[in-house]
Design a protein around this motif. Sequence first.
Motif, PDB file in Angstrom:
ATOM      1  N   PRO A  62      44.247  44.265  34.687  1.00 19.06           N
ATOM      2  CA  PRO A  62      43.583  43.167  36.214  1.00 19.06           C
ATOM      3  C   PRO A  62      44.123  43.641  37.431  1.00 19.06           C
ATOM      4  O   PRO A  62      45.625  43.670  37.414  1.00 19.06           O
ATOM      5  CB  PRO A  62      43.503  42.131  35.440  1.00 19.06           C
ATOM      6  CG  PRO A  62      42.932  42.196  33.786  1.00 19.06           C
ATOM      7  CD  PRO A  62      44.298  43.118  33.988  1.00 19.06           C
ATOM      8  N   ALA A  63      43.735  44.230  37.869  1.00 20.26           N
ATOM      9  CA  ALA A  63      44.526  44.037  40.006  1.00 20.26           C
ATOM     10  C   ALA A  63      44.967  43.305  40.043  1.00 20.26           C
ATOM     11  O   ALA A  63      46.121  42.807  40.695  1.00 20.26           O
ATOM     12  CB  ALA A  63      43.796  44.626  40.350  1.00 20.26           C
ATOM     13  N   ARG A  64      44.668  41.451  40.239  1.00 23.32           N
ATOM     14  CA  ARG A  64      44.727  40.599  40.702  1.00 23.32           C
ATOM     15  C   ARG A  64      46.438  40.235  39.371  1.00 23.32           C
ATOM     16  O   ARG A  64      47.310  40.136  40.445  1.00 23.32           O
ATOM     17  CB  ARG A  64      44.136  39.178  40.377  1.00 23.32           C
ATOM     18  CG  ARG A  64      44.657  38.465  40.668  1.00 23.32           C
ATOM     19  CD  ARG A  64      43.883  36.885  40.427  1.00 23.32           C
ATOM     20  NE  ARG A  64      44.218  35.947  40.939  1.00 23.32           N
ATOM     21  CZ  ARG A  64      45.194  35.001  40.038  1.00 23.32           C
ATOM     22  NH1 ARG A  64      45.412  35.412  39.177  1.00 23.32           N
ATOM     23  NH2 ARG A  64      45.091  33.950  41.052  1.00 23.32           N
ATOM     24  N   GLU A  65      46.212  40.690  38.156  1.00 21.31           N
ATOM     25  CA  GLU A  65      48.306  39.887  36.981  1.00 21.31           C
ATOM     26  C   GLU A  65      48.349  41.327  37.749  1.00 21.31           C
ATOM     27  O   GLU A  65      49.621  40.792  37.548  1.00 21.31           O
ATOM     28  CB  GLU A  65      46.879  39.978  35.934  1.00 21.31           C
ATOM     29  CG  GLU A  65      45.446  39.227  35.358  1.00 21.31           C
ATOM     30  CD  GLU A  65      45.982  37.975  36.363  1.00 21.31           C
ATOM     31  OE1 GLU A  65      47.056  37.756  36.116  1.00 21.31           O
ATOM     32  OE2 GLU A  65      44.892  37.494  36.974  1.00 21.31           O
ATOM     33  N   MET A  66      48.421  42.675  38.032  1.00 15.45           N
ATOM     34  CA  MET A  66      49.475  43.311  38.184  1.00 15.45           C
ATOM     35  C   MET A  66      49.924  42.802  39.515  1.00 15.45           C
ATOM     36  O   MET A  66      51.355  43.253  39.894  1.00 15.45           O
ATOM     37  CB  MET A  66      49.060  44.614  38.505  1.00 15.45           C
ATOM     38  CG  MET A  66      48.502  45.593  37.296  1.00 15.45           C
ATOM     39  SD  MET A  66      49.521  45.794  36.269  1.00 15.45           S
ATOM     40  CE  MET A  66      50.842  46.662  37.209  1.00 15.45           C
ATOM     41  N   ASP A  67      49.511  42.527  40.709  1.00 19.37           N
ATOM     42  CA  ASP A  67      50.084  40.987  42.070  1.00 19.37           C
ATOM     43  C   ASP A  67      50.863  40.669  41.456  1.00 19.37           C
ATOM     44  O   ASP A  67      51.697  40.670  42.348  1.00 19.37           O
ATOM     45  CB  ASP A  67      48.954  41.598  42.795  1.00 19.37           C
ATOM     46  CG  ASP A  67      48.466  42.528  43.777  1.00 19.37           C
ATOM     47  OD1 ASP A  67      49.015  43.657  43.222  1.00 19.37           O
ATOM     48  OD2 ASP A  67      47.601  42.288  44.741  1.00 19.37           O
ATOM     49  N   MET A  68      50.104  39.641  40.277  1.00 25.39           N
ATOM     50  CA  MET A  68      50.729  38.518  39.976  1.00 25.39           C
ATOM     51  C   MET A  68      52.415  39.603  39.154  1.00 25.39           C
ATOM     52  O   MET A  68      53.626  38.458  39.756  1.00 25.39           O
ATOM     53  CB  MET A  68      50.437  37.616  39.036  1.00 25.39           C
ATOM     54  CG  MET A  68      48.800  36.857  40.020  1.00 25.39           C
ATOM     55  SD  MET A  68      49.907  35.848  41.058  1.00 25.39           S
ATOM     56  CE  MET A  68      50.744  34.350  39.371  1.00 25.39           C
ATOM     57  N   LEU A  69      52.664  39.959  38.849  1.00 26.31           N
ATOM     58  CA  LEU A  69      53.500  40.591  37.745  1.00 26.31           C
ATOM     59  C   LEU A  69      54.606  41.330  38.850  1.00 26.31           C
ATOM     60  O   LEU A  69      56.483  41.125  39.219  1.00 26.31           O
ATOM     61  CB  LEU A  69      52.870  41.716  37.055  1.00 26.31           C
ATOM     62  CG  LEU A  69      53.956  42.546  35.335  1.00 26.31           C
ATOM     63  CD1 LEU A  69      54.956  41.333  34.956  1.00 26.31           C
ATOM     64  CD2 LEU A  69      53.584  43.725  34.752  1.00 26.31           C
TER      65      LEU A  69
END
Length: 596
Positions: A62-69
């Motif tokens: 998920p794009a949101r979780e990629m940003d978190m990472l």
Amino acid sequence: MSLLVQKFGGTSVADSDKILAAARRAIQAHQRGDQVLVVVSARGHTTDELVALAREINDRPPAREMDMLLSTGEQVSVALMAMAVEALGVPAISFTGAQIGLVTDSFHTKARIRNISTERMQAALDAGRIVIVAGFQGVDENYNITTLGRGGSDTTAVALAAVLGASACEIYTDVDGVYTTDPRIVPEARKIERISYDEMLELASLGAGVMHSRSIEFAKKYGVPIHVRSSFSDAAGTWIVAEADARRLGVPVTGAALAKDEARITIQGVPDRPGVVHRIFHTISKAAIVVDMIVQNVAVEGRAEVSFTVAKGDLPETLSAAEAAAHAVGAIGVQHDAEVAKVSVVGLGMRTHTGVATTMFEALAKEGINIQMITTSEIKISVLVARPKAAAALRAVHKAFLLEMVHAAPPSPFVPGPSSKRAMKLVPLADPDADPDLPQGMEDLVIAGVDLDETQANVSLFGVPDEPGYAARVFRAIGEAEVFVDMIVQNVSLEGMTDLSFTVPRESADRAAAAVRPFGGGKVAVEPHLAKLAVSGVGMRTHTGVATAMFRALADASINIKLINTSEVRINVGADSAGGKLALESLRKAFALDER
């Protein structure tokens, strides 16, 4: 007391020794009396490693979780950099994007900056601290962590320089400046002392990997001088500055560039009527795909071909959007080629020097390199070639323009002057009256002007052989006829034949047609009355909706588009001269120029 922003890329903070070296550079500027703000990227290959790890766990994370990472890479760097500065005896403080109030939209992995709060940074600077800020990241209005996409740390650095009124932004990297072309492909390439924002915008978008387009757009928009320098030496680098400070007398071309990972999409048999082009690119822009070259030739028998290029990695998503658009407008079909590359020459001097296109096309012809597409602007000529020929094409044009020789440089080193604080407009995060094709916030598109030229005619050659050297012969003949050429448009060939269009002063149209007639196996047509409309500004490259907004305005006015020709700072279209003034009024209204 002036403020200096320094940005250190991943290779510049890859290990402890390099982090300490970067810290010493910041401290040296601080000891000279400057306030210093440092922006850092994730160390070394951290981002690549995090992406690979995510895909081991989820092949479509998920794009949101990629940003978190991905944001964690910069958080590590800022903490270590602040520790290094403190260890060397100077107070420092580190901030994430969220902690300085860098607010973006909610488009994860490709977010755009809307607002930046300066209070916390300015208070720390005024307290004598070196401020360390994480590049590449921000937070949306719902406090979700976002990242800015490719080149995001450069964008952060220049945006902070703009909002804080810095005297300059130093970009430290593993190269010592901007070169006439990629020295890994052309060893004879030379470092450029100064280059204009527009030239750098063109080169950045063409694959010159030193800087990303969005950071240059910020710099031009807010007047921030950029100094690209090596992290590993004290040598002067390249200044990216306003046109008046970069101009070189007697030099038509400043640099050449290669964008090798391109893909070309052609929508065949597009109905030649108002509104069709807008529907095509509106569909593509909704997918947030950055389109590069856009080429449309004059229609034949009521249908035209519309071609455009995108990054190769965006091809699957673009094809899906293009096929949907083609079906919606009643086009015949969609064709694509994933094995193409774009070679370009760029230079402010092209505005006043004739024969640049001829020199470029002849250089390619001598190497037996076929040209698939051509598009031009005031300061750029781009051609699409087969990818296996790309490096040879770049070397050929670099040599043809003598770029291995030292440029006629400005007489004295560039020294940035003091800069006053630039007041940043607080833009509403959700404007119900905003054009849905255009962005909001600090990265708003800025339209410098909309122009109408009613002095040109269009000459088209239909059904000419798609072979190396053809364009060179055509434009050599035009040059010998002493005809000045403005727009050049060549679309992709179908069944071994291609079409070539170009605009010339109206009074020269018949002479140009006579000059090229011997080279065409097909038909030569002259349209003596053409309205050339141009939209120019900052943000043309990275805002996917600019062309769409232009095409929408013309469609709403029932203006049919006959030619399309694009660059990073300008979009040109040709239309019927009878509708020229109406088209101009429509574009001025669409981009709110009548309100200024």
